[in-house]
Design a protein around this motif. Structure first.
Motif, PDB file in Angstrom:
ATOM      1  N   TRP A  82       0.835  -1.200   0.000  1.00  0.00           N
ATOM      2  CA  TRP A  82       0.000   0.000   0.000  1.00  0.00           C
ATOM      3  C   TRP A  82       0.878   1.262   0.000  1.00  0.00           C
ATOM      4  CZ3 TRP A  82      -4.505   1.783  -1.214  1.00  0.00           C
ATOM      5  CH2 TRP A  82      -4.979   2.990  -0.665  1.00  0.00           C
TER       6      TRP A  82
ATOM      7  N   LEU B  40       2.033   2.024  -3.392  1.00  0.00           N
ATOM      8  CA  LEU B  40       0.951   2.571  -4.208  1.00  0.00           C
ATOM      9  C   LEU B  40       0.753   4.056  -3.905  1.00  0.00           C
ATOM     10  CD1 LEU B  40      -1.715  -0.299  -3.896  1.00  0.00           C
ATOM     11  CD2 LEU B  40      -0.372   0.269  -5.920  1.00  0.00           C
ATOM     12  N   VAL B  41       0.761   4.392  -2.602  1.00  0.00           N
ATOM     13  CA  VAL B  41       0.540   5.792  -2.215  1.00  0.00           C
ATOM     14  C   VAL B  41       1.672   6.665  -2.752  1.00  0.00           C
ATOM     15  CG1 VAL B  41       0.367   7.409  -0.291  1.00  0.00           C
ATOM     16  CG2 VAL B  41      -0.835   5.221  -0.184  1.00  0.00           C
TER      17      VAL B  41
ATOM     18  N   ALA C  41       1.259   7.139  -6.429  1.00  0.00           N
ATOM     19  CA  ALA C  41       0.097   7.988  -6.722  1.00  0.00           C
ATOM     20  C   ALA C  41       0.391   9.437  -6.373  1.00  0.00           C
ATOM     21  CB  ALA C  41      -1.121   7.499  -5.932  1.00  0.00           C
TER      22      ALA C  41
END
Lengths: 336, 544
Positions: B18, B21-22, B25
């Motif tokens: 995660w 991903l953050v 992004a």
């Protein structure tokens, strides 16, 4: 009306049906256009980085929301508008923004692929996008306990949310009604009463939303709370509900024997039996209802109904046992 | 919770945490792309799909945390619960407080906020327990209005205090709590001593007051035990607590305090002693006063001769006489006033051939001393709580203000009135209003007991009626109107109903005044009806 003069009356209804179908088709087309545009805008945002959303004067959300309104997809517009508040929501906002962007993309791609979805999930997607549907499930007649009722101002209108618990069916149902500001949206059902009535559920969303049908007799006052479960039960029910509607922020739950306890800057509801705890949702921390809940507990266990989700538990109503043996349990106390 | 998830967007698994991903992004997939298992860069769509899977999976897998320490349970409150109707009424009063009606003028609707103190006093007198769910609103109300605090805290009881301990906004309740439930039982001498020795100043003042109420001697003993070590300003406050329950038994202690280092303490001790007509100090003051004030029998009729003191000696100063007058006053008259004020009033009867107070205040006084002498008698009557003298000094209520026997000051008159029994007080004020109208009556009405007794209520209503007929606007009388709403007997409502109609406007009246008067009377009547309903609700037995 487009009906030509002289058309026979018996064909009028099928004409109207066809016209309605044409309108629905045109609207679906517009929504599809909106969903494609939204998908593109999200992709562009991710390519450039979410960090851009934190810059002052960032106008993408309002503009995109307006585009979704034009596309007749109020559900998408609402979600987009909510994204705008996340960069100001304190530490950890990039993670939260990514979560909501991801769920928004999940929704628009689900709309675009709705033909391949199973019926109930497709209905959920239609509702989430903002299409209205009508309650079409089987009517359930039950003695419905009114758990909570509160009004949420939503732009120019007021949404009234009423939570019901079916004494025999064990189902929880959410009634939504709308009214202009300053005017009561539909008639009020007093919290803590039991109504003998039929409730019909709307399609999708796990069948939570219902519509109140015919009522049989007047509401009766009661002090008995709905049966409750543990904190783990409440979270498990939320987890199960996500299978039917992955966009759910919370699911109704009744907690039995929990004690409000301060924890850091916030509050928890702690199971008196097992010491397991749910954080009180941030939105509830600033409401006067939290202090009513604490006052009612006096440090002792309560039954609490509320919404349990990824942000925590939002208490909506509470019941406490009588303070002495010869006293009946208290009536429901609204925390909203 | 899994930190990685396999997603098969476009058939290619994306294996990423995660956090990765953050990061991608946040910085942008162009600048910081993730790689799929086949090494291809993960595009924005795939990133969002993978994030959605993470999000829903994490939400579905939430588990309860381990709970924080539970708060100590609130102490039990054995008082009975409120009747259901009274509980609803309280909720309504409190809701009105937090959301007052918009607009400045009050119109004909009762001002609910003004009724909260009365409701609390009444509920307190019945001994009910506050409903738990209304405690936050009660504490908020008390936070905003200090005058509500004593009643709210008493009504809120132990649970209110417990709750206040959890919210910094209600900290005032803890500061004030020494007046409330957390004080140790005064029947427990050890706890009392503990708190007296170690408590905060406010706690100790409250404790002393409470003990004094139950057992005046014990309070004096408590104070005497630490007297020598207390600070001067604390000694003053503590000494003041002896005012209630004052008796001859306190004399020795007070006599000793006359030698205190602090002038204020000495003065207070002297004042307390002079309120004990049998005390040695009172006798000393009587002896001094009677050398100054004497009957003069020359020429047949008796009059009062005054010879003010020529010095203020050390003994006088020790007995609390302040030697230096305030600027603008002669020192001899200043000393005289203090001597007469501190002398027991009974001494004048002996001195003047058994004349009553009534007769004494009518005697002519020589050389323009009447004002000084009568003012000192007024102060003495208040201090010694002597109703005979107060009555004599007040004179008839109809006497014009400037010609009264005692004092023209409304504040002094209020104090004199307070020494009279309540029905006599009400009658006197009723007579005053009948003679002089309402404009001077506000302060006097303030010392009358509530609800107003019949004659007083009628006098007030008649005077309002006269004011209306005279054509003035009601807001010239808004102070008295407000008092009437809170203090008139609710039973008067029916008699008042006739006044709520809009009368024909008398000649020379202020334009529109009639309508405003009828509105003001409507509010008066509806407030009285509401008060009657409140009382009835509180008198009901049992809760729902």
């Amino acid at each position: 009306m487009e009906r030509a003069p002289g058309t026979a009356p018996d064909t009028a209804s099928s004409d109207a049906d066809r016209a309605a179908a044409r309108r629905a088709g045109r609207r679906a087309g517009r929504i599809t256009g909106g969903a494609q545009e939204l998908d593109q805008r999200l992709a562009d945002l991710l390519r450039g980085g979410l960090a851009a959303a934190d810059r002052p004067g960032y106008g993408l959300w309002e503009e995109t929301a307006a585009r979704m309104v034009d596309a007749q997809a109020p559900g998408l517009a609402g979600r987009v508008r909510e994204l705008g508040a996340i960069p100001d929501s304190g530490p950890g906002w990039p993670g939260r923004l990514l979560e909501e962007c991801a769920l928004l993309r999940l929704l628009d791609s689900a709309w675009l692929g709705r033909d391949r979805l199973p019926g109930p999930l497709a209905a959920t997607v239609r509702t989430r996008v903002g299409l209205t549907s009508s309650a079409e499930g089987a009517a359930v007649r039950d003695r419905w306990l009114v758990l909570a009722q509160y009004d949420i101002p939503d732009g120019r209108i007021v949404t009234r949310r009423t939570w019901l618990y079916g004494r025999s069916s064990g189902r929880v149902s959410l009634l939504l009604s709308y009214g202009a500001p300053g005017r009561a949206p539909a008639r009020a059902l007093p919290v803590g009463t039991v109504v003998d009535a039929e409730v019909t559920s709307y399609p999708g969303g796990g069948g939570l939303r219902g519509e109140l049908g015919p009522q049989f007799g007047e509401p009766l006052a009661t002090t008995a709370p709905p049966p409750g479960g543990t904190t783990a039960d409440a979270l498990a029910a939320y987890g199960r509900a996500l299978r039917d509607d992955p966009w759910l922020d919370a699911w109704p739950a009744t907690l039995r024997e929990v004690v409000p306890a301060p924890s850091g800057d916030g509050w928890q509801l702690v199971g008196a039996a097992d010491g397991s705890a749910l954080p009180v949702a941030p939105s509830a921390l600033s409401r006067p209802g939290l202090w009513k809940l604490v006052a009612l507990s006096g440090g002792g266990p309560l039954t609490v109904f509320g919404e349990c989700g990824h942000r925590g538990f939002d208490p909506l109503a509470a019941w406490c046992a009588g303070t002495s043996e010869d006293e009946a349990p208290s009536a429901a106390v609204a925390l909203t | 919770m899994p930190t990685t998830v396999d997603a098969t967007t476009n058939g290619v698994p994306v294996n990423a945490s995660w956090e990765d991903l953050v990061t991608s992004a946040l910085l942008g997939t162009d600048r910081r792309p993730l790689r799929a298992e086949d090494g291809a860069p993960v595009g924005p769509g795939e990133l969002l799909d993978t994030a959605a899977l993470h999000t829903v999976r994490r939400r579905a897998a939430l588990r309860p945390a381990t709970g924080a320490a539970l708060p100590e349970p609130a102490p039990a409150d054995p008082r009975p619960p409120l009747p259901a109707a009274a509980r609803r009424r309280l909720a309504q009063l409190l809701a009105d407080r937090s959301a007052p009606p918009s607009g400045g003028r009050r119109g004909a609707a009762p001002d609910l906020t003004e009724l909260i103190p009365q409701w609390l006093a009444s509920a307190g007198a019945h001994g009910y327990r506050a409903p738990a769910e209304l405690l936050p609103a009660l504490l908020d109300a008390a936070r905003a209005r200090t005058d509500l605090r004593p009643h709210v805290l008493a009504f809120a009881g132990p649970r209110g205090l417990w709750l206040a301990g959890l919210n910094p906004e209600w900290r005032f309740a803890l500061r004030a709590s020494s007046r409330g439930a957390q004080r140790p039982g005064i029947e427990d001498p050890e706890a009392v001593h503990g708190l007296w020795e170690e408590g905060l100043f406010a706690e100790r003042v409250a404790l002393l007051g409470a003990v004094r109420e139950q057992d005046p001697g014990a309070a004096r003993a408590l104070l005497a035990g630490t007297w020598a070590t207390e600070r001067a300003e604390d000694r003053l406050m503590f000494l003041d607590s002896l005012r209630s329950g004052l008796s001859g038994a306190d004399e020795a202690f007070l006599e000793e305090a006359l030698a205190d280092r602090s002038r204020n303490v000495r003065a207070t001790a002297a004042e307390l002693l002079s309120a004990l007509p049998g005390s040695a100090l009172a006798r000393r003051m009587a002896a001094r006063a009677t050398t100054c004030v004497n009957p003069d029998r020359t020429g047949g009729a008796v009059s009062v001769a005054v010879e003010a003191p020529h010095e203020c000696d050390a003994a006088m100063q020790r007995d609390g006489v302040v030697p230096v007058p305030p600027s603008g006053r002669g020192e001899r008259s200043w000393w005289l006033g203090q001597l007469v004020e501190a002398a027991p009033l009974g001494v004048w009867r002996e001195r003047f051939d058994d004349r009553t107070a009534q007769e004494l205040v009518m005697l002519p006084v020589a050389d323009g001393w009447a004002g000084e002498l009568h003012a000192a008698w007024c102060r003495a009557a208040v201090r010694q709580r002597d109703p005979d003298w107060a009555r004599a000094l007040l004179g008839a209520p109809s006497t014009p203000l400037a010609n009264g026997p005692g004092t023209a000051s409304l504040a002094e008159r209020s104090k004199l009135l307070a020494t009279l029994p309540s029905s006599e007080r009400a009658l006197w004020v009723a007579g005053f209003i009948a003679a002089h109208g309402l404009s001077e009556a506000f302060q006097l009405l303030g010392v009358c007991s509530v609800p107003w007794e019949g004659p007083l209520g009628r006098a007030v209503v008649d005077a309002l009626d006269i004011a209306r007929d005279a054509g003035s606007y009601p807001w010239s009388f808004s102070g008295v109107m407000g008092l009437a709403e809170r203090c008139l007997n609710p039973a008067e409502a029916d008699r008042l109903a006739v006044l709520t109609t809009t009368p024909d406007e008398p000649e020379g009246a202020s334009p529109g005044a009639g309508g405003y008067w009828s509105e003001a009377f409507q509010r008066l009547v509806s407030t009285l009806r509401l008060r009657a309903a409140m009382d009835a609700e509180l008198a009901q037995d049992g809760a729902e």
